[in-house]
Design a protein around this motif. Structure first.
Motif, PDB file in Angstrom:
ATOM      1  N   UNK A 126      -3.018  -5.616  -1.707  1.00 40.64           N
ATOM      2  CA  UNK A 126      -1.329  -5.279  -1.205  1.00 40.64           C
ATOM      3  C   UNK A 126      -0.542  -4.643  -2.687  1.00 40.64           C
ATOM      4  N   UNK A 127       0.779  -4.657  -2.327  1.00 45.92           N
ATOM      5  CA  UNK A 127       1.610  -3.515  -2.939  1.00 45.92           C
ATOM      6  C   UNK A 127       3.128  -4.372  -2.891  1.00 45.92           C
ATOM      7  N   UNK A 128       3.359  -3.808  -4.385  1.00 45.98           N
ATOM      8  CA  UNK A 128       5.036  -4.704  -4.659  1.00 45.98           C
ATOM      9  C   UNK A 128       5.951  -3.157  -5.290  1.00 45.98           C
ATOM     10  N   UNK A 129       7.029  -3.202  -5.772  1.00 51.50           N
ATOM     11  CA  UNK A 129       7.775  -2.352  -5.540  1.00 51.50           C
ATOM     12  C   UNK A 129       6.973  -1.585  -7.422  1.00 51.50           C
ATOM     13  N   UNK A 152       2.023   2.492   1.109  1.00 52.98           N
ATOM     14  CA  UNK A 152       2.024   1.374   2.276  1.00 52.98           C
ATOM     15  C   UNK A 152       0.132   0.713   1.717  1.00 52.98           C
ATOM     16  N   UNK A 153       0.097  -1.205   2.338  1.00 54.76           N
ATOM     17  CA  UNK A 153      -1.026  -1.565   1.895  1.00 54.76           C
ATOM     18  C   UNK A 153      -1.168  -2.475   3.585  1.00 54.76           C
ATOM     19  N   UNK A 154      -1.984  -2.263   3.702  1.00 56.55           N
ATOM     20  CA  UNK A 154      -2.361  -2.592   4.923  1.00 56.55           C
ATOM     21  C   UNK A 154      -3.807  -3.341   5.055  1.00 56.55           C
ATOM     22  N   UNK A 156      -5.950  -6.614   7.189  1.00 60.41           N
ATOM     23  CA  UNK A 156      -6.011  -7.503   8.046  1.00 60.41           C
ATOM     24  C   UNK A 156      -4.829  -7.894   8.695  1.00 60.41           C
ATOM     25  N   UNK A 157      -4.172  -9.097   8.493  1.00 60.01           N
ATOM     26  CA  UNK A 157      -2.702  -9.133   9.353  1.00 60.01           C
ATOM     27  C   UNK A 157      -1.712  -8.500   8.414  1.00 60.01           C
ATOM     28  N   UNK A 158      -1.506  -8.128   6.948  1.00 59.13           N
ATOM     29  CA  UNK A 158      -0.383  -8.829   6.303  1.00 59.13           C
ATOM     30  C   UNK A 158      -0.472  -7.291   5.300  1.00 59.13           C
ATOM     31  N   UNK A 159       1.405  -6.790   5.272  1.00 59.75           N
ATOM     32  CA  UNK A 159       1.825  -5.546   5.152  1.00 59.75           C
ATOM     33  C   UNK A 159       2.186  -5.410   4.648  1.00 59.75           C
ATOM     34  N   UNK A 166       9.711   2.423   2.268  1.00 61.04           N
ATOM     35  CA  UNK A 166       8.926   2.400   2.603  1.00 61.04           C
ATOM     36  C   UNK A 166       9.309   1.608   4.479  1.00 61.04           C
ATOM     37  N   UNK A 167      10.175   1.199   4.670  1.00 58.08           N
ATOM     38  CA  UNK A 167      11.252   0.337   5.347  1.00 58.08           C
ATOM     39  C   UNK A 167      10.285   0.826   6.936  1.00 58.08           C
ATOM     40  N   UNK A 168      10.682   1.539   7.674  1.00 62.53           N
ATOM     41  CA  UNK A 168      10.818   2.225   8.687  1.00 62.53           C
ATOM     42  C   UNK A 168       9.866   2.278   8.955  1.00 62.53           C
ATOM     43  N   UNK A 169       8.491   2.433   7.690  1.00 62.46           N
ATOM     44  CA  UNK A 169       6.963   3.224   8.228  1.00 62.46           C
ATOM     45  C   UNK A 169       6.317   1.632   8.560  1.00 62.46           C
ATOM     46  N   UNK A 170       7.228   0.275   7.321  1.00 63.11           N
ATOM     47  CA  UNK A 170       6.419  -1.042   7.491  1.00 63.11           C
ATOM     48  C   UNK A 170       7.616  -1.669   9.140  1.00 63.11           C
ATOM     49  N   UNK A 171       8.188  -1.421   9.513  1.00 62.34           N
ATOM     50  CA  UNK A 171       8.861  -1.635  10.825  1.00 62.34           C
ATOM     51  C   UNK A 171       8.069  -1.202  12.072  1.00 62.34           C
TER      52      UNK A 171
END
Length: 196
Positions: A126-129, A152-154, A156-159, A166-171
């Motif tokens: 995972x990642x964060x700020x 961005x880190x994916x 399995x089912x968690x982004x 990163x907002x649009x890319x995540x969406x």
């Protein structure tokens, strides 16, 4: 119809929430039409980081998690009270239920700390700020996540993602998981984004 729950904490960043409302709104009207986004929070009225208020469509206490296909969570600011809701057991229980049901979970920026606090990131990438002055990545590691130095880190089912940009890319990643690559590319094109 696939339903996305947009889980909002008091003090959330409006721009991080709006990417989900816009991407899934565009898909509903201009894409394959197969998604619906519903907002929820712990309170009948929430104040964003930058001081405007929103009224979520549902209260967390009235949610039936089984009716939803994915979860999206925007981050927010500590100074605006974000972690009071984001670390509340009722908020964390929603995350745990989506995780137990193996449904996609997408978070932006510090919303990953809610995932970490809930326990769903234990031994997961995972990642964060990621700003060099921030302690958020250290906090996420202390919650058991395997922190990655990625945009961005994916896992399995968690982004999870590293900052508000990163907002649009995540969406779009979440839309792709729920629909298809071709549908997501179509929505991107309509919204003026180039294919990634």
């Amino acid at each position: 119809m696939k339903k996305v729950l947009l889980l909002l904490a008091n003090g959330f960043e409006a721009v991080e929430a709006s990417v989900f409302t816009d991407v899934f709104g565009w898909n509903k009207f201009e894409g394959d039409g197969g998604t619906e986004l519903i907002t929820a929070g712990l309170h009948p009225e929430l104040t964003c980081t930058w001081n405007f208020t929103v009224k979520p469509e549902r209260l967390v206490s009235h949610l039936q998690i089984e009716e939803f296909d994915a979860l999206a969570i925007p981050g927010g600011f500590e100074e605006a009270g974000f972690y009071q809701d984001a670390f509340d057991e009722r908020f964390l229980d929603v995350i745990r239920k989506f995780y137990e049901l193996e449904k996609p979970i997408a978070s932006i920026c510090v919303a990953a700390l809610s995932l970490g606090k809930s326990g769903v990131l234990k031994n997961r990438k995972a990642t964060t700020y990621n700003h060099p002055t921030s302690v958020r990545r250290k906090q996420l590691a202390e919650m058991g996540a395997v922190v990655q130095d990625e945009y961005i880190v994916v896992d399995e089912n968690i982004i999870t993602s590293s900052n508000p940009s990163t907002g649009f890319d995540v969406a779009f990643l979440l839309l792709e998981k729920l629909t298809s690559v071709s549908n997501t590319d179509h929505v991107k094109e309509l919204m003026g984004f180039r294919k990634l």
